[in-house]
Design a protein around this motif. Structure first.
Motif, PDB file in Angstrom:
ATOM      1  N   VAL A   7       0.837  -1.194   0.000  1.00  0.00           N
ATOM      2  CA  VAL A   7       0.000   0.000   0.000  1.00  0.00           C
ATOM      3  C   VAL A   7       0.875   1.249   0.000  1.00  0.00           C
ATOM      4  CG1 VAL A   7      -1.942  -1.104   1.184  1.00  0.00           C
ATOM      5  CG2 VAL A   7      -0.215   0.076   2.516  1.00  0.00           C
ATOM      6  N   SER A   8       0.320   2.325  -0.547  1.00  0.00           N
ATOM      7  CA  SER A   8       1.010   3.615  -0.504  1.00  0.00           C
ATOM      8  C   SER A   8       0.121   4.594   0.248  1.00  0.00           C
ATOM      9  CB  SER A   8       1.306   4.127  -1.912  1.00  0.00           C
ATOM     10  OG  SER A   8       0.110   4.374  -2.606  1.00  0.00           O
ATOM     11  N   ILE A   9       0.742   5.491   0.958  1.00  0.00           N
ATOM     12  CA  ILE A   9      -0.004   6.448   1.762  1.00  0.00           C
ATOM     13  C   ILE A   9      -0.443   7.614   0.876  1.00  0.00           C
ATOM     14  CG2 ILE A   9       1.968   7.816   2.536  1.00  0.00           C
ATOM     15  CD1 ILE A   9       0.606   7.621   5.363  1.00  0.00           C
ATOM     16  N   ASN A  10      -1.679   8.041   1.065  1.00  0.00           N
ATOM     17  CA  ASN A  10      -2.204   9.186   0.330  1.00  0.00           C
ATOM     18  C   ASN A  10      -1.890  10.429   1.167  1.00  0.00           C
ATOM     19  OD1 ASN A  10      -3.754  11.218  -0.822  1.00  0.00           O
ATOM     20  ND2 ASN A  10      -5.304   9.766  -1.516  1.00  0.00           N
ATOM     21  N   ARG A  11      -0.874  11.168   0.794  1.00  0.00           N
ATOM     22  CA  ARG A  11      -0.380  12.287   1.600  1.00  0.00           C
ATOM     23  C   ARG A  11      -1.376  13.432   1.727  1.00  0.00           C
ATOM     24  NH1 ARG A  11       5.568  11.892   2.002  1.00  0.00           N
ATOM     25  NH2 ARG A  11       6.121   9.969   0.947  1.00  0.00           N
ATOM     26  N   ASN A  57      -4.286  -4.804  -7.484  1.00  0.00           N
ATOM     27  CA  ASN A  57      -5.631  -5.309  -7.198  1.00  0.00           C
ATOM     28  C   ASN A  57      -5.498  -6.448  -6.195  1.00  0.00           C
ATOM     29  OD1 ASN A  57      -7.109  -3.601  -8.804  1.00  0.00           O
ATOM     30  ND2 ASN A  57      -6.985  -4.930 -10.591  1.00  0.00           N
ATOM     31  N   ILE A  58      -6.260  -6.358  -5.130  1.00  0.00           N
ATOM     32  CA  ILE A  58      -6.199  -7.367  -4.081  1.00  0.00           C
ATOM     33  C   ILE A  58      -7.546  -8.056  -4.012  1.00  0.00           C
ATOM     34  CG2 ILE A  58      -5.936  -7.748  -1.603  1.00  0.00           C
ATOM     35  CD1 ILE A  58      -4.146  -5.241  -1.569  1.00  0.00           C
ATOM     36  N   PHE A  59      -7.512  -9.375  -3.949  1.00  0.00           N
ATOM     37  CA  PHE A  59      -8.722 -10.175  -3.789  1.00  0.00           C
ATOM     38  C   PHE A  59      -8.478 -11.081  -2.590  1.00  0.00           C
ATOM     39  CE2 PHE A  59     -11.358 -13.907  -4.648  1.00  0.00           C
ATOM     40  CZ  PHE A  59     -12.584 -13.295  -4.744  1.00  0.00           C
ATOM     41  N   GLY A  60      -9.327 -11.014  -1.596  1.00  0.00           N
ATOM     42  CA  GLY A  60      -9.141 -11.837  -0.402  1.00  0.00           C
ATOM     43  C   GLY A  60      -8.927 -10.979   0.816  1.00  0.00           C
ATOM     44  N   ARG A  61      -7.823 -11.227   1.513  1.00  0.00           N
ATOM     45  CA  ARG A  61      -7.593 -10.587   2.798  1.00  0.00           C
ATOM     46  C   ARG A  61      -6.256  -9.843   2.790  1.00  0.00           C
ATOM     47  NH1 ARG A  61      -8.193 -14.098   7.990  1.00  0.00           N
ATOM     48  NH2 ARG A  61      -8.365 -15.605   6.335  1.00  0.00           N
ATOM     49  N   LEU A  62      -6.270  -8.659   3.371  1.00  0.00           N
ATOM     50  CA  LEU A  62      -5.052  -7.873   3.573  1.00  0.00           C
ATOM     51  C   LEU A  62      -4.996  -7.516   5.053  1.00  0.00           C
ATOM     52  CD1 LEU A  62      -2.580  -6.249   2.574  1.00  0.00           C
ATOM     53  CD2 LEU A  62      -4.145  -4.330   2.228  1.00  0.00           C
ATOM     54  N   ASN A  90     -14.049  -8.933  -1.221  1.00  0.00           N
ATOM     55  CA  ASN A  90     -14.732 -10.093  -1.797  1.00  0.00           C
ATOM     56  C   ASN A  90     -15.085  -9.958  -3.265  1.00  0.00           C
ATOM     57  OD1 ASN A  90     -16.834  -8.328  -1.667  1.00  0.00           O
ATOM     58  ND2 ASN A  90     -17.987  -9.421  -0.117  1.00  0.00           N
ATOM     59  N   LYS A  91     -14.590  -8.918  -3.910  1.00  0.00           N
ATOM     60  CA  LYS A  91     -14.807  -8.834  -5.353  1.00  0.00           C
ATOM     61  C   LYS A  91     -13.652  -8.084  -5.985  1.00  0.00           C
ATOM     62  CE  LYS A  91     -17.722  -4.722  -5.187  1.00  0.00           C
ATOM     63  NZ  LYS A  91     -18.972  -4.133  -5.579  1.00  0.00           N
TER      64      LYS A  91
END
Length: 95
Positions: A7-11, A57-62, A90-91
């Motif tokens: 992840v990147s931080i949104n400053r 894109n992440i699918f599942g758990r972070l 979940n999508k």
């Protein structure tokens, strides 16, 4: 707070309290977000919030690492860890 390299931080998306430091570890890619809050009263609480963006894109758990708070008392320094934050996705999101 410690943020993984996924992840990147949104400053631009901090609440009214901006961090004092943003440190990026060159070896691990982990971002350390540091606030130095002075003058808190006993039992006073502050909510620090900000936005992060996924680098993929992440699918599942972070699961994000625990936040760490360190403060000084009359007996010395105390360090407390928060719970870990788990985000379930979940999508798939297509851009």
């Amino acid at each position: 707070d410690y943020l993984p390299k996924l992840v990147s931080i949104n400053r631009k998306e901090f609440n009214n309290v901006k961090p004092n430091k943003l440190e990026l570890s060159r070896s691990t890619g982990i971002m350390r977000v540091i606030w130095e809050l002075r003058g808190l009263e006993d039992k006073e609480e502050r909510v620090l919030s900000y936005a992060v963006n996924s680098r993929m894109n992440i699918f599942g758990r972070l699961t994000l690492p625990s936040a760490v708070v360190e403060y000084k008392t009359s007996k010395g320094f105390v360090k407390v860890n928060s719970n870990r934050l788990t985000i379930l996705i979940n999508k798939k999101v297509y851009k």
